[in-house]
Design an enzyme around this catalytic site. Structure first.
Site, PDB file in Angstrom:
ATOM      1  N   ALA A   1      74.275  63.705  27.797  1.00 23.34           N
ATOM      2  CA  ALA A   1      75.472  63.331  28.565  1.00 23.34           C
ATOM      3  C   ALA A   1      75.078  62.788  29.936  1.00 23.34           C
ATOM      4  O   ALA A   1      74.093  63.246  30.506  1.00 23.34           O
ATOM      5  CB  ALA A   1      76.390  64.537  28.730  1.00 23.34           C
TER       6      ALA A   1
ATOM      7  N   CYS B   1      65.769  62.814  37.705  1.00 26.50           N
ATOM      8  CA  CYS B   1      66.253  62.098  38.888  1.00 26.50           C
ATOM      9  C   CYS B   1      65.927  62.941  40.115  1.00 26.50           C
ATOM     10  O   CYS B   1      66.742  63.096  41.015  1.00 26.50           O
ATOM     11  CB  CYS B   1      67.735  61.788  38.781  1.00 26.50           C
ATOM     12  SG  CYS B   1      68.742  63.237  38.490  1.00 26.50           S
TER      13      CYS B   1
END
Lengths: 192, 328
Positions: free
Chosen positions: B138, B257
């Site tokens: 997701a 990230c």
């Protein structure tokens, strides 16, 4: 729970697609297998490439299918009533097959496109042309002036030609011809 | 292993000063000094995080030819420029309306995606017909990009543990016309029964998001060193699973990230120290810098040079880490 679609359910879907758009499901999705997931009492139908068979078997062996929430192409939902199977086509099925539609298709002008994508119905004045006939209570493909798919509606009246539509426009251009069922704006409004 | 050294931070006076000036928790600043080695470099990094990142989109050629998308967007006064190192990526230079409100977005012609987050799928380079697992799928940016690179052929098993994130994942899969994906709502660590099964695995691991500070400034203060420890442990377990389920000769991309060594090189170091059947392959990218071979005097080894780090102040992208592994 995941299972293969049964013969009656598949036949009901094929009949509806032929009835609405004269589309032969077997031809347009010929290399797919059809599977059903039951979720909260709803039966969701998915078309899956045949090559997924092996991995689905593997997932089944290891008990992963209970966690399955989506696969392949979502075709729509079916509801079973006594002596009747009702099929509600999905937004994505429309996108996958709209180019094959031979009837029940309307092309809308730019303003109509914008309004439709906001979940609104389609007025006579917004329709540029139709792929006739338009049959009352049938599902209808809605496309833009450049033949881009926008969603599905339901015809509120029957029309045999664009000429007949022009007559309606003269009488009452604000008459609602297509009721919005589902449009691509859904992805923004509901998609999350 | 070296947790006592890696997670033990003694904050200097100057780190506290910079933390106050830029609005960070002080332990973070001290770690940046350990990473970069000079306060000058730390300040360049911190200043870079204050600049906004140019918005970018990824053209979805499942739905439309990218040249045609360029024409359509230009006709709508949207100024875009190709991102040289991302074959389907475009910088959005100017758009009168929000790029997420255009009809073309609804039609699935593009996905709004950070430029750095486009890189992992290119590095993994999945081919049509392959079996690929995406272990933290997701909201679907990378899943749909994998499908695009596979030309919608083969199969992607997209895993998402968080039930609330399933809805946007499925919505994006459907909007972008992806139909080679099977989505499972499960903890990826439970997938171990599929040992040696996949050709390729993408692990975009859950992380503290320390590379997203330019987009989400609240991350300057929202994660503690305890959060880092928790993430690190989870990342190690997920990477071990990823290595287990890929077949010998198969590839794994580990990416976050985050620019935290605790979530990147140290995760790889720990896993590679326990598993012998995996090695790090070199990533050839025209942007970014090599991964850290050493942090807080813990030597991770020369192999870490093969990984890639992206910093906002150097690349104009969100901060990112990417490693390509091969199971031998």
């Amino acid at each position: 729970m995941l299972r293969r679609i049964n013969m009656h359910e598949k036949k009901a879907i094929e009949q509806k697609l032929y009835e609405y758009w004269r589309i032969n499901l077997r031809k347009v999705l010929e290399d797919k297998i059809f599977l059903v997931i039951t979720k909260n009492g709803n039966k969701e139908v998915y078309a899956v490439p045949k090559e997924h068979n092996n991995i689905l078997k593997k997932l089944k062996i290891h008990n992963y299918l209970q966690q399955l929430v989506h696969l392949g192409l979502f075709i729509g939902t079916i509801k079973t009533r006594p002596h009747k199977i009702i099929f509600y086509p999905s937004l994505e099925l429309g996108y996958a097959i709209y180019k094959y539609a031979k009837r029940n298709l309307v092309k809308v002008v730019r303003k109509g496109e914008q309004v439709f994508l906001y979940g609104r119905d389609i007025f006579a004045s917004s329709i540029l042309s139709i792929l006739p006939p338009l049959i009352k209570k049938h599902y209808v493909m809605v496309v833009s002036t450049t033949n881009e798919y926008l969603g599905l509606g339901i015809a509120l009246m029957s029309l045999k030609s664009t000429h007949e539509l022009d007559k309606i426009k003269l009488e009452n251009q604000n008459r609602v011809i297509i009721k919005n069922c589902i449009d691509l704006g859904w992805y923004l409004r509901q998609g999350g | 292993m070296y947790d006592d050294i890696i997670f033990n931070i003694k904050v200097s006076k100057y780190a506290e000063t910079l933390a106050r000036e830029y609005g960070y928790l002080s332990y973070m600043i001290q770690r940046y000094y350990e990473m970069f080695g000079t306060w000058e470099e730390v300040e360049l990094f911190l200043k870079g995080n204050e600049k906004p990142i140019q918005q970018s989109i990824r053209c979805n050629d499942i739905r439309i030819d990218c040249t045609k998308l360029e024409q359509i967007l230009r006709s709508k006064d949207v100024r875009i420029e190709k991102i040289p190192w991302a074959p389907h990526g475009y910088w959005v230079i100017y758009s009168k309306v929000s790029i997420g409100a255009l009809d073309e977005y609804l039609k699935g012609y593009y996905y709004i995606q950070g430029p750095a987050s486009m890189i992992p799928a290119y590095v993994l380079s999945p081919q049509p017909g392959e079996k690929v697992a995406d272990l933290a799928a997701a909201p679907g940016g990378k899943t749909t990009q994998l499908a695009q690179l596979m030309k919608n052929k083969g199969v992607i098993i997209a895993i998402e543990k968080n039930r609330r994130r399933i809805r946007p994942l499925i919505s994006n899969i459907r909007r972008l016309g992806v139909d080679n994906t099977v989505v499972l709502n499960i903890d990826a660590r439970k997938l171990v029964k599929l040992e040696d099964y996949f050709d390729k695995v993408l692990l975009d691991a859950p992380c503290t998001g320390e590379g997203l500070i330019p987009i989400k400034p609240e991350r300057k203060t929202s994660r503690t060193i305890e959060d880092l420890k928790i993430m690190h442990r989870l990342q190690v377990e997920l990477l071990i699973t990823a290595i287990k389920i890929v077949k010998p000769g198969g590839k794994i991309v580990y990416t976050t990230c985050s620019i935290a060594p605790e979530e990147n090189e140290y995760v790889l170091y720990k896993v590679l120290s326990t598993l012998e059947n995996v090695r790090i392959l070199r990533i050839d990218l025209p942007i970014g810098v090599n991964g850290l071979t050493e942090y807080k005097n813990v030597c991770f080894g020369d192999e870490m040079k093969n990984t890639r780090r992206l910093y906002t102040y150097l690349t104009g992208t969100e901060g990112f880490f990417i490693a390509l592994l091969e199971k031998t």
